[in-house]
Design a protein around this motif. Structure first.
Motif, PDB file in Angstrom:
ATOM      1  N   GLU A  17      54.926 -11.666  37.318  1.00  0.00           N
ATOM      2  CA  GLU A  17      54.906 -10.498  36.434  1.00  0.00           C
ATOM      3  C   GLU A  17      53.604 -10.506  35.639  1.00  0.00           C
ATOM      4  O   GLU A  17      53.284 -11.472  34.974  1.00  0.00           O
ATOM      5  N   THR A  69      51.293  -8.604  32.775  1.00  0.00           N
ATOM      6  CA  THR A  69      51.214  -7.659  31.661  1.00  0.00           C
ATOM      7  C   THR A  69      49.917  -6.869  31.762  1.00  0.00           C
ATOM      8  O   THR A  69      48.833  -7.449  31.838  1.00  0.00           O
ATOM      9  N   ALA A  90      57.599  -3.654  37.246  1.00  0.00           N
ATOM     10  CA  ALA A  90      58.501  -4.739  36.877  1.00  0.00           C
ATOM     11  C   ALA A  90      59.888  -4.177  36.576  1.00  0.00           C
ATOM     12  O   ALA A  90      60.021  -3.137  35.934  1.00  0.00           O
ATOM     13  N   GLY A  91      60.909  -4.864  37.056  1.00  0.00           N
ATOM     14  CA  GLY A  91      62.279  -4.434  36.818  1.00  0.00           C
ATOM     15  C   GLY A  91      62.840  -3.523  37.882  1.00  0.00           C
ATOM     16  O   GLY A  91      64.028  -3.214  37.865  1.00  0.00           O
ATOM     17  N   GLU A  92      61.994  -3.063  38.823  1.00  0.00           N
ATOM     18  CA  GLU A  92      62.461  -2.186  39.889  1.00  0.00           C
ATOM     19  C   GLU A  92      62.681  -2.982  41.176  1.00  0.00           C
ATOM     20  O   GLU A  92      62.252  -4.123  41.307  1.00  0.00           O
ATOM     21  N   GLY A 136      56.422  -0.983  34.557  1.00  0.00           N
ATOM     22  CA  GLY A 136      57.855  -1.229  34.423  1.00  0.00           C
ATOM     23  C   GLY A 136      58.209  -1.823  33.082  1.00  0.00           C
ATOM     24  O   GLY A 136      57.609  -1.498  32.049  1.00  0.00           O
ATOM     25  N   THR A 137      59.168  -2.729  33.103  1.00  0.00           N
ATOM     26  CA  THR A 137      59.688  -3.351  31.893  1.00  0.00           C
ATOM     27  C   THR A 137      58.577  -3.986  31.069  1.00  0.00           C
ATOM     28  O   THR A 137      57.770  -4.765  31.576  1.00  0.00           O
ATOM     29  N   ASN A 138      58.519  -3.617  29.784  1.00  0.00           N
ATOM     30  CA  ASN A 138      57.540  -4.183  28.844  1.00  0.00           C
ATOM     31  C   ASN A 138      56.096  -3.991  29.289  1.00  0.00           C
ATOM     32  O   ASN A 138      55.222  -4.810  28.989  1.00  0.00           O
ATOM     33  N   LYS A 186      54.789  -4.071  32.329  1.00  0.00           N
ATOM     34  CA  LYS A 186      54.355  -5.054  33.324  1.00  0.00           C
ATOM     35  C   LYS A 186      54.470  -4.507  34.741  1.00  0.00           C
ATOM     36  O   LYS A 186      55.187  -3.553  35.004  1.00  0.00           O
ATOM     37  N   ASN A 194      54.861  -6.096  38.917  1.00  0.00           N
ATOM     38  CA  ASN A 194      55.211  -7.269  39.713  1.00  0.00           C
ATOM     39  C   ASN A 194      54.261  -7.415  40.892  1.00  0.00           C
ATOM     40  O   ASN A 194      53.891  -6.421  41.520  1.00  0.00           O
TER      41      ASN A 194
END
Length: 282
Positions: free
Chosen positions: A104, A106, A140-142, A166-168, A170, A172
């Motif tokens: 991940e 950022t 991120a998160g998907e 994605g999440t925060n 980020k 992947n």
């Protein structure tokens, strides 16, 4: 749109252009036989909502066309996200990524990208390994997408990618290979958030194959799902943009999602790794 291709028995090139327009001399992708090569292109759509893909090689080629987003039409249209170009800045250097591992990254606040109000980023991704494999870059998160961002080997693979955050804030990076790889990521721009969310719609690929037993111009279903085969030498195929639905860049840039599969090994830094995508047939 991400264009990828692998020659069956010879090298060649793919040309992508609007339906109804004259075929240009510029090349969207030069392909080889050893592994799939990738390139992201911005493709204008013809008046009939289609694009054409021409194989200029001397033998058939397997291709993938993956829609990443679209821009609203019309002169003076102010809807949608705004793309902000940046001076290329490396935000991930020589990152070790184990077999079937996930990292991940950022992006918000890195390399000139603001810390908020960013929908997606444009990044140059490079990977190298002692063996062949594929790298998938997504929000991120998907769910892990079906399509690869790049296929790599001992010779570094590289491609430009537009990736939804994605999440925060980020993204992947997933190594879909049985050996470790080294990864580099350079950010070159970002898309701002704008307006309400558009409806989420799925992406699709058309599949076709031309065989020596088929009459000229006739195509039968390909034995390799998702990987059409273009016949050689200046043959072309009109592709309807309307059948390749993708979220608008008005709000998001989305990637294709794969069906659920068993979990895989992952790096200790990732609490919830994505499942591996099913391997492509050669």
């Amino acid at each position: 749109m991400n264009v990828s291709g692998k020659g069956n028995s010879a090298t060649g090139a793919l040309i992508v252009y609007p339906s109804g327009a004259s075929q240009p001399t510029s090349v969207a992708l030069r392909y080889r036989t050893a592994t799939f090569l990738h390139n992201m292109v911005f493709a204008k759509v013809g008046a009939d909502g289609k694009i054409k893909v021409t194989n200029t090689g001397s033998a058939p080629v397997k291709i993938n066309l993956d829609v990443l987003g679209y821009t609203p039409g019309g002169i003076g249209n102010s809807s949608g996200s705004t793309y902000v170009p940046l001076s290329s800045t490396q935000i991930l250097t020589n990152q070790f990524l184990g077999a079937l591992a996930n990292h991940e990254l950022t992006v918000l606040g890195q390399g000139g990208v603001p810390s908020s109000d960013v929908e997606a980023v444009a990044v140059n991704v490079r990977a190298t390994s002692t063996s062949t494999g594929a790298l998938r870059v997504y929000a991120a998160g998907e769910t892990l997408p079906l399509d690869a961002t790049i296929d790599y080997s001992s010779a570094a693979g590289q491609n430009l990618a537009v990736v939804k955050l994605g999440t925060n804030g980020k993204i992947n990076l997933h190594n879909q290979g049985l050996f470790s790889a080294k990864i580099w990521v350079d950010v070159v721009g970002y898309f701002t958030k704008s307006g309400p969310d558009p409806p989420t719609v799925g992406s699709s690929r058309r599949t076709w194959r031309r065989t020596s037993a088929s009459p000229r111009g006739r195509r039968t279903p390909s034995p390799c799902p998702g990987r059409p085969v273009l016949p050689p030498r200046a043959s072309n195929r009109s592709l309807s943009a309307s059948t390749r639905s993708a979220p608008s860049l008005e709000r998001s840039v989305s990637t294709r999602r794969a069906p659920p599969t068993p979990a895989c090994r992952h790096s200790a830094s990732t609490p919830t790794p994505p499942p591996p995508a099913p391997p492509w047939p050669s």
